[in-house]
Design a protein around this motif. Structure first.
Motif, PDB file in Angstrom:
ATOM      1  N   VAL A  29       0.858  -1.184   0.000  1.00 20.52           N
ATOM      2  CA  VAL A  29       0.000   0.000   0.000  1.00 20.52           C
ATOM      3  C   VAL A  29       0.898   1.239   0.000  1.00 20.52           C
ATOM      4  O   VAL A  29       1.842   1.311   0.785  1.00 20.52           O
ATOM      5  CB  VAL A  29      -0.933   0.002   1.235  1.00 20.52           C
ATOM      6  N   PRO A  30       0.634   2.206  -0.875  1.00 22.47           N
ATOM      7  CA  PRO A  30       1.483   3.409  -0.904  1.00 22.47           C
ATOM      8  C   PRO A  30       1.471   4.158   0.428  1.00 22.47           C
ATOM      9  O   PRO A  30       0.507   4.100   1.195  1.00 22.47           O
ATOM     10  CB  PRO A  30       0.849   4.280  -1.995  1.00 22.47           C
ATOM     11  N   GLU A  31       2.571   4.875   0.689  1.00 23.47           N
ATOM     12  CA  GLU A  31       2.737   5.588   1.965  1.00 23.47           C
ATOM     13  C   GLU A  31       1.629   6.601   2.206  1.00 23.47           C
ATOM     14  O   GLU A  31       1.118   6.725   3.319  1.00 23.47           O
ATOM     15  CB  GLU A  31       4.091   6.292   1.970  1.00 23.47           C
ATOM     16  N   THR A  32       1.222   7.338   1.169  1.00 20.87           N
ATOM     17  CA  THR A  32       0.178   8.350   1.356  1.00 20.87           C
ATOM     18  C   THR A  32      -1.152   7.703   1.717  1.00 20.87           C
ATOM     19  O   THR A  32      -1.893   8.246   2.533  1.00 20.87           O
ATOM     20  CB  THR A  32       0.013   9.215   0.098  1.00 20.87           C
ATOM     21  N   SER A  33      -1.429   6.550   1.151  1.00 20.58           N
ATOM     22  CA  SER A  33      -2.672   5.851   1.491  1.00 20.58           C
ATOM     23  C   SER A  33      -2.625   5.335   2.921  1.00 20.58           C
ATOM     24  O   SER A  33      -3.635   5.367   3.631  1.00 20.58           O
ATOM     25  CB  SER A  33      -2.908   4.690   0.535  1.00 20.58           C
ATOM     26  N   ARG A  34      -1.467   4.875   3.358  1.00 17.22           N
ATOM     27  CA  ARG A  34      -1.329   4.408   4.741  1.00 17.22           C
ATOM     28  C   ARG A  34      -1.558   5.547   5.724  1.00 17.22           C
ATOM     29  O   ARG A  34      -2.197   5.365   6.761  1.00 17.22           O
ATOM     30  CB  ARG A  34       0.045   3.791   4.969  1.00 17.22           C
ATOM     31  N   VAL A  35      -1.054   6.717   5.401  1.00 18.26           N
ATOM     32  CA  VAL A  35      -1.254   7.881   6.267  1.00 18.26           C
ATOM     33  C   VAL A  35      -2.734   8.249   6.312  1.00 18.26           C
ATOM     34  O   VAL A  35      -3.284   8.527   7.382  1.00 18.26           O
ATOM     35  CB  VAL A  35      -0.401   9.076   5.789  1.00 18.26           C
ATOM     36  N   LEU A  36      -3.399   8.251   5.164  1.00 22.83           N
ATOM     37  CA  LEU A  36      -4.823   8.600   5.126  1.00 22.83           C
ATOM     38  C   LEU A  36      -5.673   7.570   5.870  1.00 22.83           C
ATOM     39  O   LEU A  36      -6.636   7.934   6.554  1.00 22.83           O
ATOM     40  CB  LEU A  36      -5.295   8.745   3.679  1.00 22.83           C
ATOM     41  N   ILE A  37      -5.330   6.297   5.744  1.00 23.78           N
ATOM     42  CA  ILE A  37      -6.060   5.258   6.468  1.00 23.78           C
ATOM     43  C   ILE A  37      -5.876   5.434   7.969  1.00 23.78           C
ATOM     44  O   ILE A  37      -6.831   5.310   8.746  1.00 23.78           O
ATOM     45  CB  ILE A  37      -5.602   3.857   6.013  1.00 23.78           C
ATOM     46  N   THR A  38      -4.657   5.746   8.388  1.00 22.42           N
ATOM     47  CA  THR A  38      -4.377   5.949   9.809  1.00 22.42           C
ATOM     48  C   THR A  38      -5.130   7.156  10.352  1.00 22.42           C
ATOM     49  O   THR A  38      -5.711   7.111  11.443  1.00 22.42           O
ATOM     50  CB  THR A  38      -2.866   6.119  10.039  1.00 22.42           C
ATOM     51  N   ILE A  39      -5.154   8.251   9.592  1.00 24.82           N
ATOM     52  CA  ILE A  39      -5.888   9.441  10.023  1.00 24.82           C
ATOM     53  C   ILE A  39      -7.389   9.145  10.105  1.00 24.82           C
ATOM     54  O   ILE A  39      -8.066   9.563  11.044  1.00 24.82           O
ATOM     55  CB  ILE A  39      -5.606  10.625   9.077  1.00 24.82           C
ATOM     56  N   GLY A  40      -7.908   8.403   9.147  1.00 26.15           N
ATOM     57  CA  GLY A  40      -9.324   8.026   9.179  1.00 26.15           C
ATOM     58  C   GLY A  40      -9.657   7.167  10.384  1.00 26.15           C
ATOM     59  O   GLY A  40     -10.684   7.369  11.042  1.00 26.15           O
ATOM     60  N   ALA A  41      -8.801   6.215  10.705  1.00 18.18           N
ATOM     61  CA  ALA A  41      -9.018   5.368  11.880  1.00 18.18           C
ATOM     62  C   ALA A  41      -8.959   6.196  13.151  1.00 18.18           C
ATOM     63  O   ALA A  41      -9.758   5.993  14.082  1.00 18.18           O
ATOM     64  CB  ALA A  41      -7.970   4.258  11.920  1.00 18.18           C
ATOM     65  N   LEU A  42      -8.056   7.151  13.206  1.00 18.83           N
ATOM     66  CA  LEU A  42      -7.916   8.020  14.367  1.00 18.83           C
ATOM     67  C   LEU A  42      -9.176   8.851  14.583  1.00 18.83           C
ATOM     68  O   LEU A  42      -9.700   8.924  15.693  1.00 18.83           O
ATOM     69  CB  LEU A  42      -6.710   8.936  14.163  1.00 18.83           C
ATOM     70  N   VAL A  43      -9.696   9.427  13.519  1.00 11.66           N
ATOM     71  CA  VAL A  43     -10.890  10.280  13.626  1.00 11.66           C
ATOM     72  C   VAL A  43     -12.124   9.454  14.005  1.00 11.66           C
ATOM     73  O   VAL A  43     -12.886   9.831  14.899  1.00 11.66           O
ATOM     74  CB  VAL A  43     -11.119  11.050  12.308  1.00 11.66           C
ATOM     75  N   VAL A  44     -12.314   8.335  13.343  1.00 11.74           N
ATOM     76  CA  VAL A  44     -13.492   7.499  13.621  1.00 11.74           C
ATOM     77  C   VAL A  44     -13.456   6.965  15.052  1.00 11.74           C
ATOM     78  O   VAL A  44     -14.470   6.994  15.757  1.00 11.74           O
ATOM     79  CB  VAL A  44     -13.594   6.347  12.595  1.00 11.74           C
ATOM     80  N   SER A  45     -12.303   6.513  15.501  1.00  9.59           N
ATOM     81  CA  SER A  45     -12.222   6.006  16.873  1.00  9.59           C
ATOM     82  C   SER A  45     -12.427   7.123  17.887  1.00  9.59           C
ATOM     83  O   SER A  45     -13.021   6.898  18.942  1.00  9.59           O
ATOM     84  CB  SER A  45     -10.879   5.327  17.122  1.00  9.59           C
ATOM     85  N   GLY A  46     -11.966   8.318  17.575  1.00  3.90           N
ATOM     86  CA  GLY A  46     -12.184   9.451  18.467  1.00  3.90           C
ATOM     87  C   GLY A  46     -13.646   9.815  18.584  1.00  3.90           C
ATOM     88  O   GLY A  46     -14.147  10.078  19.685  1.00  3.90           O
ATOM     89  N   ILE A  47     -14.351   9.828  17.463  1.00  7.53           N
ATOM     90  CA  ILE A  47     -15.779  10.161  17.473  1.00  7.53           C
ATOM     91  C   ILE A  47     -16.576   9.103  18.232  1.00  7.53           C
ATOM     92  O   ILE A  47     -17.421   9.423  19.071  1.00  7.53           O
ATOM     93  CB  ILE A  47     -16.305  10.324  16.032  1.00  7.53           C
ATOM     94  N   ILE A  48     -16.290   7.844  17.955  1.00 10.48           N
ATOM     95  CA  ILE A  48     -17.020   6.767  18.625  1.00 10.48           C
ATOM     96  C   ILE A  48     -16.764   6.780  20.128  1.00 10.48           C
ATOM     97  O   ILE A  48     -17.695   6.692  20.932  1.00 10.48           O
ATOM     98  CB  ILE A  48     -16.644   5.402  18.017  1.00 10.48           C
ATOM     99  N   SER A  49     -15.516   6.914  20.530  1.00  9.69           N
ATOM    100  CA  SER A  49     -15.220   6.890  21.960  1.00  9.69           C
ATOM    101  C   SER A  49     -15.738   8.133  22.672  1.00  9.69           C
ATOM    102  O   SER A  49     -16.098   8.074  23.844  1.00  9.69           O
ATOM    103  CB  SER A  49     -13.720   6.735  22.201  1.00  9.69           C
ATOM    104  N   TYR A  50     -15.807   9.268  21.992  1.00  6.88           N
ATOM    105  CA  TYR A  50     -16.335  10.483  22.613  1.00  6.88           C
ATOM    106  C   TYR A  50     -17.807  10.308  22.968  1.00  6.88           C
ATOM    107  O   TYR A  50     -18.251  10.737  24.024  1.00  6.88           O
ATOM    108  CB  TYR A  50     -16.154  11.676  21.684  1.00  6.88           C
ATOM    109  N   PHE A  51     -18.570   9.667  22.089  1.00  7.18           N
ATOM    110  CA  PHE A  51     -19.995   9.496  22.359  1.00  7.18           C
ATOM    111  C   PHE A  51     -20.289   8.295  23.258  1.00  7.18           C
ATOM    112  O   PHE A  51     -21.331   8.253  23.905  1.00  7.18           O
ATOM    113  CB  PHE A  51     -20.777   9.381  21.053  1.00  7.18           C
ATOM    114  N   LEU A  52     -19.406   7.314  23.322  1.00  8.21           N
ATOM    115  CA  LEU A  52     -19.663   6.147  24.163  1.00  8.21           C
ATOM    116  C   LEU A  52     -19.338   6.381  25.632  1.00  8.21           C
ATOM    117  O   LEU A  52     -20.005   5.843  26.503  1.00  8.21           O
ATOM    118  CB  LEU A  52     -18.860   4.945  23.655  1.00  8.21           C
TER     119      LEU A  52
END
Length: 61
Positions: A29-52
């Protein structure tokens, strides 16, 4: 403020874990895609944990 005490560490753990797994198992997987996937996982987990997690505990007497 209580929700942020749990949200930020969870976001850091998820970001580290996703970056570790992508670099270890998915090197094609290209480096830029890995960074975007990591940022997406970070944001989604933050939103879910904030509301839970509760913002403030209701004190029962």
């Amino acid at each position: 403020m209580r929700a942020l005490a749990y949200t930020v560490p969870i976001m850091i753990i998820v970001a580290w874990g996703s970056w570790f797994m992508l670099n270890r198992s998915h090197t094609e997987v290209p480096e830029t895609s890995r960074v975007l996937i990591t940022i997406g996982a970070l944001v989604v987990s933050g939103i879910i944990s904030y509301f839970l997690f509760p913002k403030d505990e209701i004190k029962k007497k």
